[in-house]
Design an enzyme around this catalytic site. Structure first.
Site, PDB file in Angstrom:
ATOM      1  N   HIS A 144       0.828  -1.203   0.000  1.00 14.46           N
ATOM      2  CA  HIS A 144       0.000   0.000   0.000  1.00 14.46           C
ATOM      3  C   HIS A 144       0.868   1.260   0.000  1.00 14.46           C
ATOM      4  O   HIS A 144       0.573   2.246  -0.689  1.00 14.46           O
ATOM      5  CB  HIS A 144      -0.925  -0.054   1.222  1.00 14.46           C
ATOM      6  CG  HIS A 144      -1.655   1.223   1.490  1.00 14.46           C
ATOM      7  ND1 HIS A 144      -1.254   2.112   2.467  1.00 14.46           N
ATOM      8  CD2 HIS A 144      -2.747   1.768   0.901  1.00 14.46           C
ATOM      9  CE1 HIS A 144      -2.076   3.147   2.468  1.00 14.46           C
ATOM     10  NE2 HIS A 144      -2.992   2.969   1.531  1.00 14.46           N
TER      11      HIS A 144
ATOM     12  N   GLU B 192       2.156   1.837  -3.382  1.00 23.92           N
ATOM     13  CA  GLU B 192       1.082   2.409  -4.212  1.00 23.92           C
ATOM     14  C   GLU B 192       1.073   3.941  -4.081  1.00 23.92           C
ATOM     15  O   GLU B 192       1.017   4.666  -5.068  1.00 23.92           O
ATOM     16  CB  GLU B 192      -0.257   1.807  -3.778  1.00 23.92           C
ATOM     17  CG  GLU B 192      -1.494   2.437  -4.409  1.00 23.92           C
ATOM     18  CD  GLU B 192      -2.570   2.761  -3.395  1.00 23.92           C
ATOM     19  OE1 GLU B 192      -2.876   3.963  -3.219  1.00 23.92           O
ATOM     20  OE2 GLU B 192      -3.105   1.819  -2.752  1.00 23.92           O
ATOM     21  N   HIS B 193       1.150   4.433  -2.838  1.00 25.03           N
ATOM     22  CA  HIS B 193       1.179   5.882  -2.625  1.00 25.03           C
ATOM     23  C   HIS B 193       2.401   6.512  -3.304  1.00 25.03           C
ATOM     24  O   HIS B 193       2.302   7.525  -3.967  1.00 25.03           O
ATOM     25  CB  HIS B 193       1.267   6.190  -1.122  1.00 25.03           C
ATOM     26  CG  HIS B 193      -0.058   6.294  -0.445  1.00 25.03           C
ATOM     27  ND1 HIS B 193      -0.454   7.431   0.208  1.00 25.03           N
ATOM     28  CD2 HIS B 193      -1.065   5.409  -0.303  1.00 25.03           C
ATOM     29  CE1 HIS B 193      -1.659   7.239   0.725  1.00 25.03           C
ATOM     30  NE2 HIS B 193      -2.047   6.019   0.436  1.00 25.03           N
TER      31      HIS B 193
ATOM     32  N   GLU C 289      -4.059   8.173   7.459  1.00 23.19           N
ATOM     33  CA  GLU C 289      -4.992   7.243   6.813  1.00 23.19           C
ATOM     34  C   GLU C 289      -5.290   6.075   7.775  1.00 23.19           C
ATOM     35  O   GLU C 289      -6.440   5.653   7.928  1.00 23.19           O
ATOM     36  CB  GLU C 289      -4.392   6.725   5.494  1.00 23.19           C
ATOM     37  CG  GLU C 289      -5.366   5.887   4.679  1.00 23.19           C
ATOM     38  CD  GLU C 289      -4.784   5.389   3.353  1.00 23.19           C
ATOM     39  OE1 GLU C 289      -3.597   5.635   3.071  1.00 23.19           O
ATOM     40  OE2 GLU C 289      -5.530   4.741   2.599  1.00 23.19           O
TER      41      GLU C 289
END
Lengths: 429, 432
Positions: free
Chosen positions: B68, B71-72, B143
């Site tokens: 993840h 991905e960022h 997040e």
């Protein structure tokens, strides 16, 4: 070239809007019912669609009704509530497979029109009231729905901002109604209110898909056979604050992340000529991932995962929302205020302006790729009493100048800063 | 380029080409739509936290949440952010990481070709620096906090944690603030080079596009780049006991009403292709017959105040894990869990009603037609299916084959106390 053709006809007191298109594998029906938001009716109105969709004269139990939907190749039926300005809107949405994609040729579209009309006009009655059992069950569900708004802290902080900001305006009312009014609802008084709805509500029916428009019109005429045909919709008065004074509300809850919500008055509504400039303003300010808020709060200062703004077109509000560390409250507020000041000073480039217009255009075109999005865009006109076509909307956005954006920024006033902070957490503010 | 695959009844056609470097490209033209939607997906998700890095020999464990995080970070380039570039080209872009996939996407109503080039290039040109990695830790930390405050997310992961003892599916996709603190630029590159090889990826483009043109563009784009020889990615055997790990857990949170989910852990996994498709569809049909809005069970539980309109159910299965989830908001979580289990046990004994199964199949066919209106649904689901050797457009024919025998056999595996677990989020008592 137009993107689609919307035809409007008045039938039995309903405005029927048809859009014929072969884009979809399904046909969509959207029934919109509008009435002014009023404290004395808000909760009755909030329960009404959920009572109506439970049972009809023809399908006397919810099981029968739901089974009928399944038999229609899983036709979907949803009810929901929304606010547009000081109006409370009930929406029924049905989507049904277009039989041309099926080997079995059941007349699904006509069945759907017939069922939707039953739900509106021929609900299950016991004497001159709704079924008591159904109303009781829906009161319980309504209360849970109202309660659930408190459990999602992002929604909750937005709700609290609206309550604080719009005190004494109908807009402060929640679409799902008020919990303390729910227990006063009865099978009788909800039915009584329902009769008023049939007489007074502004009704709009959207039919979208690949069907014969004339035949569809005949079906609507046949099934939506209103006896009382007045629809004396009382015009709503736009309530708006005369003097805006900046205020700050800080509350504590047991949360890890602080929720920061800021409300502004835009002094501009959907109808106004300056509406296009306001949309572009919002796009540069906080509507997208290239906007000032995202870049400065998230990317540069690394303070938040989300930092965005949106416009409430029919109420004239601009809402900023972000989730931050409690200790960063002052820092985040000052960055957001700086971005607003920058907008008012015209501190953005022609590139920003053009890019934003492109992204808004993209967003509008994408919205009309779904039948539901299309009906929502068309309904903006009904809610605002305007007749702006989709092409005019696109055109309007494309012609906005930098001066107009600055002009619309100059009319924006900060009203309320709401902060939901964590319990016992440190706060530098 | 070969002939497209025709789906006559649906009036759709699908173009496919496998590039020389192993990249699978699919194009589904959608006439009349304004939007072009494209996803570029790697078969790499949060469960891949242990593997043999490309060109190495030994298994390596990497910090939770790295897929993840990657991905960022892929959005950041030397000359700024790719978000900005898409914005300038009138497009919006996004990405998401699931247990088994990381997908990058854009949607736009103009300049599809330029945006497609940007999508392919940004995913294939990583640029990570120590400084930008550090900065991202603050954003992702927020997040993680946001999800920590979300009771539905905690409920979902709580249930998965109950089911699995060791399988990494139990780890939150974003990791924890602690685990992501160990992520470095070098680790990101290592993961990137292992999993972002074209042979491990799929590009799906749908919208008002010319399929031949799209395929030609991708072919030329890929020819300009060099990649190492494709290699099979070595992942560890994910050994996991058949039965659930924990039976019952409660999490007090700042909520007004309780939320309760009953979970069923798949006993046997390892399926792929049509077998997996059929099992997943059958499981969802069984749940629909037993718990759908038209079922007598739903009606009774609703009337008795056990459930409200948040009640739902779903079954999902991948190569190494699978589970059902049934539940929603409730004032009586214990009673809801008890009745849900009893409904399943009873169905196991009595078998499923044939007529209701037929109706559920009809309903699912209609729902499929509804979902293929959506370019997002088609691209995302097609990719997920393809990674499991299944074909999205087989859904209707496979549905039509499912029999009562299939459903009853599945119930025999499903309705087993050892496979079931309950997770509940309960209101915290005020400590005033």
């Amino acid at each position: 070239m137009s993107f689609f053709q919307e035809k409007q006809t008045k039938l039995n007191g309903i405005t029927v809007h048809t859009v014929k298109t072969d884009k979809y594998k399904t046909n969509t029906l959207v029934l919109k019912m509008m009435a002014p938001l009023k404290k004395e009716n808000v909760t009755k109105r909030a329960i009404l669609p959920f009572v109506l969709q439970r049972a009809t004269e023809r399908f006397r139990t919810t099981g029968d009704l739901r089974n009928h939907l399944d038999e229609l190749y899983g036709a979907s039926l949803f009810a929901d509530l929304s606010k547009k300005g000081e109006n409370q809107i009930i929406t029924f949405r049905m989507e049904v497979a277009n039989e041309k994609f099926l080997s079995e040729k059941t007349p699904l579209f006509e069945e759907a029109i017939s069922l939707l009309s039953d739900i509106l006009l021929r609900p299950l009655l016991k004497g001159s009231a709704f079924d008591e059992g159904i109303v009781k069950e829906e009161i319980r569900t309504l209360k849970q729905r109202i309660q659930a708004a408190y459990d999602d802290k992002m929604r909750y902080s937005n709700l609290r901002l609206v309550q604080e900001m719009c005190k004494n305006e109908p807009y402060a009312l929640h679409v799902n109604g008020e919990k303390d009014q729910a227990d006063d609802l009865t099978a009788e008084n909800v039915y009584e209110y329902y009769q008023q709805v049939l007489k007074e509500d502004k009704l709009d029916l959207y039919l979208i898909g690949d069907f014969e428009e004339d035949a569809a019109g005949e079906m609507v005429k046949k099934y939506f056979d209103f006896s009382a045909n007045t629809h004396a919709y009382p015009e709503t008065e736009q309530a708006s604050k005369q003097h805006v004074e900046e205020k700050e509300v800080i509350e504590e809850e047991d949360v890890k992340q602080g929720k920061l919500n800021i409300g502004y008055r835009t002094n501009c509504l959907y109808n106004d000529d300056s509406y296009f400039a306001l949309q572009v303003f919002n796009g540069i300010f906080g509507g997208f991932s290239h906007s000032k808020l995202f870049i400065n709060v998230r990317e540069k200062a690394s303070l938040a995962y989300y930092a965005a703004s949106r416009v409430e077109s029919h109420k004239g509000l601009l809402m900023v929302m972000s989730g931050i560390e409690v200790g960063n409250y002052d820092h985040a507020v000052s960055i957001i205020k700086e971005q607003m000041a920058a907008m008012k000073n015209g501190d953005f480039t022609d590139d920003d302006l053009n890019q934003t217009k492109g992204v808004i255009r993209n967003q509008l075109l994408e919205t009309i790729d779904t039948s539901y999005g299309l009906s929502e865009i068309l309904y903006q006109n009904v809610a605002a009493n305007s007749e702006r076509t989709f092409d005019e909307l696109l055109d309007g956005i494309s012609h906005v100048t930098k001066e107009e954006v600055v002009e619309s920024a100059s009319k924006i006033e900060l009203d309320t800063i709401y902060f939901l902070k964590g319990k016992g957490a440190q706060n530098n503010g | 380029m070969g002939k497209p695959i025709q789906f006559e009844q649906l009036q759709e056609e699908l173009y496919h080409e496998k590039m020389d470097n192993g990249l699978n490209v699919y194009v589904l033209p959608k006439k009349g739509f304004n939007k072009t939607y494209a996803t570029f997906t790697t078969k790499y998700g949060s469960i891949d936290n242990e593997f043999v890095p490309l060109g190495q020999e030994e298994m390596k464990k990497v910090p939770d949440g790295i897929a993840h995080f990657l991905e960022h970070k892929l959005f950041e380039k030397e000359d700024g952010d790719v978000f900005q570039q898409f914005g300038k080209q009138g497009a919006s872009s996004n990405a998401f990481t699931s247990f088994t996939r990381t997908a990058y996407l854009f949607s736009s109503t103009s300049d599809a070709e330029k945006n497609l080039e940007t999508l392919i290039d940004f995913v294939q040109e990583p640029y990570f620096t120590e400084k930008s990695v550090e900065k991202e830790k603050g954003i992702i930390g927020q997040e993680i906090n946001m999800y920590d405050d979300n009771p539905d997310w905690r409920l979902y992961f709580g249930l998965i944690e109950n089911m699995y003892e060791k399988h990494p599916v139990k780890i939150d996709i974003a990791g924890t603030v602690e685990s992501i603190s160990h992520i470095t630029k070098d680790l990101l590159y290592e993961c990137y080079h292992t999993f972002y090889h074209p042979s491990n990826m799929l590009l799906f483009v749908t919208g008002p596009v010319d399929p031949e043109g799209v395929l030609k563009q991708v072919r030329e784009n890929q020819k300009k780049k060099t990649f190492e020889e494709p290699q099979t990615i070595k992942r560890p055997e994910l050994s996991e006991k058949a039965e659930v790990d924990k039976k019952d857990e409660k999490l007090p949170m700042n909520v007004q009403s309780s939320k309760c989910l009953v979970g069923i852990k798949a006993k046997e996994t390892g399926l792929s292709g049509e077998e997996l498709l059929k099992k997943e569809l059958t499981a969802n049909l069984v749940l629909d017959v037993l718990f759908g809005k038209s079922s007598s069970h739903f009606q009774t539980m609703y009337s008795n105040g056990l459930i409200d309109d948040t009640f739902s159910y779903d079954y999902t299965e991948e190569e190494t894990f699978g589970f059902a989830m049934i539940g929603g908001d409730t004032d009586q979580p214990e009673e809801l869990a008890k009745q849900t289990k009893e409904i399943l046990f009873k169905a196991r004994e009595e078998g499923l009603d044939q007529e209701r199964l037929n109706t559920a199949i009809k309903k699912r066919i209609g729902a499929f037609l509804r979902s293929v209106n959506s370019p997002e649904y088609i691209a995302n689901q097609f990719t997920r299916y393809a990674f499991n050797d299944m074909n999205l457009f087989d859904v209707v024919p496979v549905l039509e084959q499912i029999t009562k025998q299939d459903a009853d056999a599945l119930l025999q595996q499903f309705a087993d106390e050892k496979q079931m677990t309950v997770f509940t989020v309960v209101p915290k008592k005020e400590d005033k």
